[in-house]
Design a protein around this motif. Structure first.
Motif, PDB file in Angstrom:
ATOM      1  N   ALA A 244       8.504  21.648 -12.084  1.00  0.00           N
ATOM      2  CA  ALA A 244       8.640  21.707 -10.678  1.00  0.00           C
ATOM      3  C   ALA A 244       8.520  20.415  -9.923  1.00  0.00           C
ATOM      4  O   ALA A 244       7.785  19.443  -9.944  1.00  0.00           O
ATOM      5  CB  ALA A 244       7.587  22.752 -10.428  1.00  0.00           C
ATOM      6  N   VAL A 245       9.423  20.358  -8.857  1.00  0.00           N
ATOM      7  CA  VAL A 245       9.674  19.181  -7.960  1.00  0.00           C
ATOM      8  C   VAL A 245       8.863  19.334  -6.701  1.00  0.00           C
ATOM      9  O   VAL A 245       9.253  20.458  -5.969  1.00  0.00           O
ATOM     10  CB  VAL A 245      10.976  18.651  -7.646  1.00  0.00           C
ATOM     11  N   VAL A 246       7.883  18.443  -6.204  1.00  0.00           N
ATOM     12  CA  VAL A 246       7.144  18.623  -4.807  1.00  0.00           C
ATOM     13  C   VAL A 246       8.107  17.929  -3.823  1.00  0.00           C
ATOM     14  O   VAL A 246       8.144  16.618  -4.140  1.00  0.00           O
ATOM     15  CB  VAL A 246       5.733  18.167  -4.805  1.00  0.00           C
ATOM     16  N   PRO A 247       8.479  18.456  -2.676  1.00  0.00           N
ATOM     17  CA  PRO A 247       9.184  17.593  -1.826  1.00  0.00           C
ATOM     18  C   PRO A 247       8.446  16.589  -1.001  1.00  0.00           C
ATOM     19  O   PRO A 247       7.354  16.385  -1.075  1.00  0.00           O
ATOM     20  CB  PRO A 247       9.667  18.909  -0.817  1.00  0.00           C
ATOM     21  N   ALA A 248       9.369  15.565  -0.816  1.00  0.00           N
ATOM     22  CA  ALA A 248       8.765  14.395  -0.076  1.00  0.00           C
ATOM     23  C   ALA A 248       7.753  14.908   1.195  1.00  0.00           C
ATOM     24  O   ALA A 248       6.741  14.113   0.962  1.00  0.00           O
ATOM     25  CB  ALA A 248       9.757  13.418   0.215  1.00  0.00           C
ATOM     26  N   ARG A 249       8.170  15.667   2.027  1.00  0.00           N
ATOM     27  CA  ARG A 249       7.288  15.808   3.093  1.00  0.00           C
ATOM     28  C   ARG A 249       6.165  16.616   2.793  1.00  0.00           C
ATOM     29  O   ARG A 249       5.127  16.919   3.707  1.00  0.00           O
ATOM     30  CB  ARG A 249       8.433  16.620   3.990  1.00  0.00           C
ATOM     31  N   ALA A 250       6.135  17.229   1.556  1.00  0.00           N
ATOM     32  CA  ALA A 250       4.949  17.936   1.220  1.00  0.00           C
ATOM     33  C   ALA A 250       3.617  17.290   0.648  1.00  0.00           C
ATOM     34  O   ALA A 250       2.657  17.643   0.219  1.00  0.00           O
ATOM     35  CB  ALA A 250       5.214  19.111   0.419  1.00  0.00           C
TER      36      ALA A 250
ATOM     37  N   PRO B 239      21.405  18.390   9.914  1.00  0.00           N
ATOM     38  CA  PRO B 239      21.585  17.762  10.911  1.00  0.00           C
ATOM     39  C   PRO B 239      20.374  18.201  11.934  1.00  0.00           C
ATOM     40  O   PRO B 239      20.329  17.145  12.992  1.00  0.00           O
ATOM     41  CB  PRO B 239      22.899  17.989  11.346  1.00  0.00           C
ATOM     42  N   GLU B 240      20.156  19.102  12.194  1.00  0.00           N
ATOM     43  CA  GLU B 240      19.153  19.676  13.009  1.00  0.00           C
ATOM     44  C   GLU B 240      17.772  18.930  12.932  1.00  0.00           C
ATOM     45  O   GLU B 240      16.944  18.691  13.892  1.00  0.00           O
ATOM     46  CB  GLU B 240      19.008  20.980  13.573  1.00  0.00           C
ATOM     47  N   GLU B 241      17.247  18.715  11.623  1.00  0.00           N
ATOM     48  CA  GLU B 241      15.896  18.244  11.258  1.00  0.00           C
ATOM     49  C   GLU B 241      16.359  17.191  10.156  1.00  0.00           C
ATOM     50  O   GLU B 241      16.021  17.523   8.905  1.00  0.00           O
ATOM     51  CB  GLU B 241      15.053  19.363  10.888  1.00  0.00           C
ATOM     52  N   ALA B 242      16.756  16.184  10.568  1.00  0.00           N
ATOM     53  CA  ALA B 242      17.253  15.027   9.567  1.00  0.00           C
ATOM     54  C   ALA B 242      15.919  13.984   9.447  1.00  0.00           C
ATOM     55  O   ALA B 242      15.181  13.633  10.330  1.00  0.00           O
ATOM     56  CB  ALA B 242      18.240  14.430   9.750  1.00  0.00           C
ATOM     57  N   TYR B 243      15.510  13.561   8.053  1.00  0.00           N
ATOM     58  CA  TYR B 243      14.620  12.683   8.046  1.00  0.00           C
ATOM     59  C   TYR B 243      14.803  11.753   6.930  1.00  0.00           C
ATOM     60  O   TYR B 243      15.736  12.010   6.134  1.00  0.00           O
ATOM     61  CB  TYR B 243      13.137  13.385   7.707  1.00  0.00           C
ATOM     62  N   VAL B 244      14.248  10.512   6.892  1.00  0.00           N
ATOM     63  CA  VAL B 244      14.524   9.632   5.606  1.00  0.00           C
ATOM     64  C   VAL B 244      13.306   9.461   5.008  1.00  0.00           C
ATOM     65  O   VAL B 244      12.208   9.548   5.400  1.00  0.00           O
ATOM     66  CB  VAL B 244      15.076   8.366   6.269  1.00  0.00           C
ATOM     67  N   VAL B 245      13.369   8.893   3.658  1.00  0.00           N
ATOM     68  CA  VAL B 245      12.349   8.619   2.749  1.00  0.00           C
ATOM     69  C   VAL B 245      12.573   7.054   2.263  1.00  0.00           C
ATOM     70  O   VAL B 245      13.787   6.835   1.696  1.00  0.00           O
ATOM     71  CB  VAL B 245      12.404   9.813   1.451  1.00  0.00           C
ATOM     72  N   LEU B 246      11.380   6.491   2.841  1.00  0.00           N
ATOM     73  CA  LEU B 246      11.581   5.009   2.420  1.00  0.00           C
ATOM     74  C   LEU B 246      10.597   4.596   1.110  1.00  0.00           C
ATOM     75  O   LEU B 246       9.495   5.057   1.117  1.00  0.00           O
ATOM     76  CB  LEU B 246      11.035   4.177   3.542  1.00  0.00           C
ATOM     77  N   THR B 247      11.114   4.136   0.166  1.00  0.00           N
ATOM     78  CA  THR B 247      10.696   3.870  -1.307  1.00  0.00           C
ATOM     79  C   THR B 247      10.920   2.303  -1.454  1.00  0.00           C
ATOM     80  O   THR B 247      11.694   1.672  -1.024  1.00  0.00           O
ATOM     81  CB  THR B 247      11.496   4.702  -2.434  1.00  0.00           C
TER      82      THR B 247
ATOM     83  N   PRO C 201       4.580  -4.965  -0.377  1.00  0.00           N
ATOM     84  CA  PRO C 201       4.412  -5.406  -1.870  1.00  0.00           C
ATOM     85  C   PRO C 201       3.706  -4.359  -2.770  1.00  0.00           C
ATOM     86  O   PRO C 201       3.631  -4.359  -3.905  1.00  0.00           O
ATOM     87  CB  PRO C 201       3.310  -6.224  -1.371  1.00  0.00           C
ATOM     88  N   GLU C 202       3.329  -3.299  -2.288  1.00  0.00           N
ATOM     89  CA  GLU C 202       2.719  -2.224  -3.069  1.00  0.00           C
ATOM     90  C   GLU C 202       3.621  -1.117  -3.407  1.00  0.00           C
ATOM     91  O   GLU C 202       3.343  -0.152  -4.076  1.00  0.00           O
ATOM     92  CB  GLU C 202       1.478  -1.351  -2.236  1.00  0.00           C
ATOM     93  N   GLN C 203       4.957  -1.334  -3.023  1.00  0.00           N
ATOM     94  CA  GLN C 203       6.094  -0.353  -3.117  1.00  0.00           C
ATOM     95  C   GLN C 203       5.873   0.896  -2.952  1.00  0.00           C
ATOM     96  O   GLN C 203       5.747   1.950  -3.807  1.00  0.00           O
ATOM     97  CB  GLN C 203       6.569  -0.834  -4.734  1.00  0.00           C
ATOM     98  N   GLY C 204       5.316   1.393  -1.728  1.00  0.00           N
ATOM     99  CA  GLY C 204       5.075   2.642  -1.435  1.00  0.00           C
ATOM    100  C   GLY C 204       6.240   3.664  -1.039  1.00  0.00           C
ATOM    101  O   GLY C 204       7.231   3.086  -0.967  1.00  0.00           O
ATOM    102  N   VAL C 205       5.794   4.854  -0.395  1.00  0.00           N
ATOM    103  CA  VAL C 205       6.881   5.842  -0.280  1.00  0.00           C
ATOM    104  C   VAL C 205       6.369   6.248   1.377  1.00  0.00           C
ATOM    105  O   VAL C 205       4.998   6.462   1.535  1.00  0.00           O
ATOM    106  CB  VAL C 205       6.738   7.142  -1.062  1.00  0.00           C
ATOM    107  N   ALA C 206       7.232   6.337   2.269  1.00  0.00           N
ATOM    108  CA  ALA C 206       7.031   6.844   3.599  1.00  0.00           C
ATOM    109  C   ALA C 206       8.007   7.576   4.100  1.00  0.00           C
ATOM    110  O   ALA C 206       9.223   7.644   3.719  1.00  0.00           O
ATOM    111  CB  ALA C 206       7.017   5.726   4.577  1.00  0.00           C
ATOM    112  N   VAL C 207       7.822   8.843   4.879  1.00  0.00           N
ATOM    113  CA  VAL C 207       8.800   9.547   5.290  1.00  0.00           C
ATOM    114  C   VAL C 207       8.935   9.351   7.007  1.00  0.00           C
ATOM    115  O   VAL C 207       7.792   9.534   7.322  1.00  0.00           O
ATOM    116  CB  VAL C 207       8.107  11.032   4.962  1.00  0.00           C
ATOM    117  N   LEU C 208       9.938   9.194   7.548  1.00  0.00           N
ATOM    118  CA  LEU C 208      10.329   9.089   8.939  1.00  0.00           C
ATOM    119  C   LEU C 208      11.255   9.813   9.385  1.00  0.00           C
ATOM    120  O   LEU C 208      12.417  10.155   8.736  1.00  0.00           O
ATOM    121  CB  LEU C 208      10.656   7.354   8.932  1.00  0.00           C
ATOM    122  N   PRO C 209      11.504  10.084  10.537  1.00  0.00           N
ATOM    123  CA  PRO C 209      12.445  10.789  11.384  1.00  0.00           C
ATOM    124  C   PRO C 209      13.797   9.829  11.105  1.00  0.00           C
ATOM    125  O   PRO C 209      13.673   8.648  11.068  1.00  0.00           O
ATOM    126  CB  PRO C 209      12.062  11.000  12.812  1.00  0.00           C
TER     127      PRO C 209
END
Length: 429
Positions: free
Chosen positions: A53-59, A164-172, A176-184
């Motif tokens: 099971a894959v947990v979505p990035a926004r969850a 297209p109505e609800e787009a977002y980006v995931v930054l990996t 320096p800590e190589q984190g993950v961020a979810v942004l519009p």
């Protein structure tokens, strides 16, 4: 081992909830991908297959914490004490009540040093896993869609997702800590993401960092991402949900920890199954599989050659025995069993010469008379070629052992049979 990879929906499951899934045989290539309710999801195609099971990035929310030194973090040591420590550390960082959240620690984490902790809604995750188990699809692993750590390109990466109505980006690979961020998915969000990254080189030129940023997008938002980044000359690479599912399933993370953790035996079976699946189907093991196949073929050819040589040697020996029989006794025209026929011919020669063999009556009687204890006389004698039966002979156990030893030294076998002593020559059947 085949794998069914499915994305958990963002909302709590219900009777009409559908799961986007990918079915793969080797973890690198998709056999099938579609969307279906839990009851209609396909089963892994091979025995021992697993469901991931894959947990979505926004969850998910990603937190960086330092655990106290000496705190055990092993797979079998996720105790209530460890959870209490995590609740205390994250209580001020999360918006929801920490008791209602699920925590998962990064694989290979060590106490006393900063570690990544994945945070999500506990009830949402538990209900999804229970719904899949009720449909006969018990989840073996729970993995994040994107996880902290080094990226494939070695630098920061952006992935545009959604509609297209609800787009977002995931930054990996952030910072320096190589984190993950979810942004519009907006120009301002991308600008903030770039300025928040460390410089690519000593010069700190922004152009170098822009060149190092890799951007991918789902087909549904690829055009929007192209328009948003068009002024900066970014090239957008298409990246489907199937590719993300395969990438996520190959990761080391397993979010099923604490009260959702699998047993040690289940983890061991899963690890062995994954290793066997990789060895049998993964592309990187293709050369090893060819080598093993060639080795097996070489062994089979060698064994067949050795067996052929043994058969030839045995046939030569049998031919030698037959030649010895026909040359010694020319009257034998047909050879059926050379040793038996030769023994029969030798017996006829002895009979014609008036000599006796060890299987005749006189040698058998002589051997029995020499071996029997004094005073033991049989009440009856029966003789067949090669065998003498003396009736009415009773012996003590020690006398029987001594008799057998004396007769064996003389080339005979003896045993007591229903009050009789049965005596045979060693070569007799």
């Amino acid at each position: 081992m085949s794998t069914l990879i499915l994305f958990l929906p963002p909302a709590r499951p219900g009777p009409a909830t559908e799961y986007s899934y990918t079915l793969t045989a080797d973890g690198h290539t998709a056999l099938r991908h579609a969307t279906a309710p839990a009851a209609l999801l396909p089963e892994p195609t091979r025995p021992g297959g697993e469901v991931v099971a894959v947990v979505p990035a926004r969850a998910l929310s990603w937190q960086r914490v330092s655990l106290p030194p000496g705190l055990p973090l092993g797979a079998g040591q996720q105790t209530p004490r460890l959870r209490s420590v995590l609740e205390g550390l994250l209580e001020d960082r999360v918006l929801d009540d920490a008791a209602q959240l699920h925590f998962a620690i990064a694989p290979g984490a060590h106490a006393g040093s900063p570690v990544w902790v994945a945070v999500c809604d506990r009830a949402w995750l538990r209900e999804n896993l229970q719904a899949l188990e009720a449909a006969g699809r018990r989840v073996s692993r729970v993995v994040p869609e994107f996880a902290p750590g080094p990226t494939a390109s070695g630098g920061p990466e952006l992935c545009a997702l959604g509609t297209p109505e609800e787009a977002y980006v995931v930054l990996t690979g952030q910072g320096p800590e190589q984190g993950v961020a979810v942004l519009p998915l907006t120009h301002m969000a991308l600008t903030l993401a770039r300025t928040g990254m460390p410089p690519a080189g000593a010069s700190g030129a922004g152009g170098e960092e822009n060149d190092a940023l890799m951007v991918r997008a789902e087909p549904a938002v690829a055009a929007l991402a192209e328009r948003t980044l068009g002024q900066q000359g970014q090239r957008i690479a298409l990246h489907t949900s199937t590719q993300r599912a395969l990438d996520a399933a190959r990761g080391d993370w397993d979010l099923a920890q604490f009260d959702l953790a699998s047993t040690g035996r289940t983890r061991a079976v899963r690890k062995v199954g994954s290793a066997m699946s990789a060895a049998l189907y993964a592309p990187q093991w293709r050369a090893a599989r060819w080598g093993a196949g060639l080795l097996v073929v070489a062994h089979v050819v060698g064994l067949n050659a050795w067996a052929w040589q043994e058969r030839q040697s045995l046939a030569a020996k049998q031919a030698g025995v037959r030649n010895a029989l026909t040359q010694t006794f020319p009257q034998v025209q047909v050879v059926v069993d050379a040793p038996v026929q030769m023994e029969r011919e030798l017996a006829l020669l002895r009979q014609a010469a008036g000599s006796v063999s060890a299987r005749d009556l006189e040698p058998l009687l002589a051997a029995a008379g020499a071996a029997l204890p004094n005073g033991r006389q049989p009440t009856g004698i029966e003789y067949t070629p090669g065998e003498l039966r003396l009736r009415g002979v009773a012996l003590e156990p020690d006398e029987e052992a001594a008799l057998s030893a004396r007769l064996q030294a003389a080339g005979y076998r003896a045993r007591l049979d229903d009050g009789s002593l049965l005596l045979r020559a060693e070569g007799a059947p």
